[in-house]
Design a protein around this motif. Structure first.
Motif: not given
Length: 114
Positions: A73-83
């Motif tokens: 959703d809109e509250s998560i940005g590209a910098d908030d994703l981890y692998v």
């Protein structure tokens, strides 16, 4: 840093890092894409968005844009994703898919259709 996932069988995943700045290695693996649901109060806690498998992680990992468009959703940005990834050198697609499906069944992440 590593993390283990799985209820019936535990699998150790190595932290790749933030998805936006990470260069994946050319390894066969099962991988997870995560985000921090409550980074202020639980900075080490990750929520799984998706479990996938790849014969070559450097070629088959979804793009950040694809993940943002399809699973968050809109509250998560590209910098908030981890692998995170669980290396499976020499594995077959069937072997990786078995691990992936076991983890999907255990956690039911929204990126895998839940």
């Amino acid at each position: 840093m590593s993390i283990s996932w799985g209820h019936r069988e535990r699998y150790r995943f190595i932290k790749g890092g933030a998805m936006s700045g990470w260069t994946p290695p050319a390894v066969a693996a099962v991988y997870s894409i995560t985000y921090k649901q409550d980074p202020r109060n639980k900075p080490k806690s990750h929520t799984v968005l998706y479990f996938g498998e790849a014969s070559d992680l450097s070629q088959e990992l979804p793009s950040v844009d694809e993940v943002l468009h399809n699973w968050v959703d809109e509250s998560i940005g590209a910098d908030d994703l981890y692998v995170f990834f669980h290396q499976m050198p020499g594995s077959t697609k069937f072997e990786r898919s078995r691990v992936q499906q076991s983890l999907v069944g255990d956690y039911r992440p929204r990126g895998n259709g839940f």
